[in-house]
Write an enzyme that holds these catalytic residues in place. Sequence first.
Site, mmCIF file in Angstrom:
data_model
loop_
_atom_site.group_PDB
_atom_site.id
_atom_site.type_symbol
_atom_site.label_atom_id
_atom_site.label_comp_id
_atom_site.label_asym_id
_atom_site.label_seq_id
_atom_site.Cartn_x
_atom_site.Cartn_y
_atom_site.Cartn_z
ATOM 1 N N ASP A 82 41.720 26.084 18.786
ATOM 2 C CA ASP A 82 40.786 26.537 17.608
ATOM 3 C C ASP A 82 39.291 26.242 18.099
ATOM 4 O O ASP A 82 38.622 25.084 18.061
ATOM 5 C CB ASP A 82 41.040 25.638 16.638
ATOM 6 C CG ASP A 82 42.607 25.868 16.238
ATOM 7 O OD1 ASP A 82 43.415 25.849 16.898
ATOM 8 O OD2 ASP A 82 43.034 25.762 14.899
ATOM 9 N N ASN A 88 45.525 29.814 9.410
ATOM 10 C CA ASN A 88 45.302 29.992 7.801
ATOM 11 C C ASN A 88 44.068 29.952 7.418
ATOM 12 O O ASN A 88 43.883 30.589 6.204
ATOM 13 C CB ASN A 88 45.928 28.547 7.482
ATOM 14 C CG ASN A 88 45.370 27.454 7.841
ATOM 15 O OD1 ASN A 88 45.318 27.070 9.374
ATOM 16 N ND2 ASN A 88 44.782 26.607 7.454
ATOM 17 N N HIS A 89 42.919 29.789 8.284
ATOM 18 C CA HIS A 89 41.653 29.974 7.911
ATOM 19 C C HIS A 89 40.817 31.055 8.040
ATOM 20 O O HIS A 89 39.956 31.241 7.841
ATOM 21 C CB HIS A 89 40.693 28.730 8.412
ATOM 22 C CG HIS A 89 40.948 27.328 7.772
ATOM 23 N ND1 HIS A 89 40.841 27.089 6.293
ATOM 24 C CD2 HIS A 89 41.538 26.256 8.340
ATOM 25 C CE1 HIS A 89 41.225 25.790 6.229
ATOM 26 N NE2 HIS A 89 41.349 25.280 7.389
#
Length: 273
Positions: A9, A68-69
């Site tokens: 990420d 999810n973001h």
Amino acid sequence: MLKIIFFGDITGEPGRKVVKKILPVLLDSEKPDLVLANVENLAHGKGVTVKTLEELIRAGISGFTSGNHIYSKKDLSDETFNKYPDKIVKPANIPDTYAGKLAVVLPTPKGDVLIGNFLGQVFMEKQFHDPINSPFFEVESWLIQNNPKNYAATLIDFHAEATSEKIAFGYFLDGRISALVGTHTHIPTADAKVLSGGTAYITDVGMCGAAGSVLGVKKELSLQRFTTGSWVPFDIPEDASEAEISYVIISIDEATHKATRIISRHQVIKLHE
Ligand SMILES: [Fe+2]
Ligand SMILES: [Fe+2]
């Protein structure tokens, strides 16, 4: 042998800066055939934009996974998925009302590489408010629709919280894809290995983002939430002087589609001298 570098990420500006600083060195020393990254936190910690994605494309990254973001900046994320449908893959087990493709194929000198992305269900309900279908169920139809035997290699990013769900998914897919890399927790795990069926696996690659932060956000704000119990908005320490960089290097035999090696690296790098 097909070599892939995958960055965990990439979180806000410190994450983009550290990747842009280190990638030229890695391209030179490792000579990867393909560079991939998870970009759910790319634009100021939440979501992705055309501008931030193009920074990474110019730096030499050609494929991107989600989490999810990824839709946090809804219109800007949709614009990114629509502009680069052949570079960024969406989670395959969320409602199909969300923009993006369920599978992306990336050309390399050693053959085409298929990438996919799934969300975990355990402890993820509060993080993604729409239903997340079982990744174990959904991946079966994904594998039928995108037969990995047609590609030199197949990599899936499993974006999930629980270590048990992640290693279970690893065993579930062992021998059926070339690599399963975990993301989402932002903390690298020391368990990179090739499973017995030939699938490279790591529970979590970790993040690329500000050092001295809590998972990439200002530690003072995170501490405020924990110590007062009240909600405060998170922010990214954009002026961080040091950043963490976390990635894996995976070698895959393109003839058998099986992995032969995975190594994980985590370093803290000075951004300003
Ligand atoms: Fe993340
Ligand atoms: Fe996430």
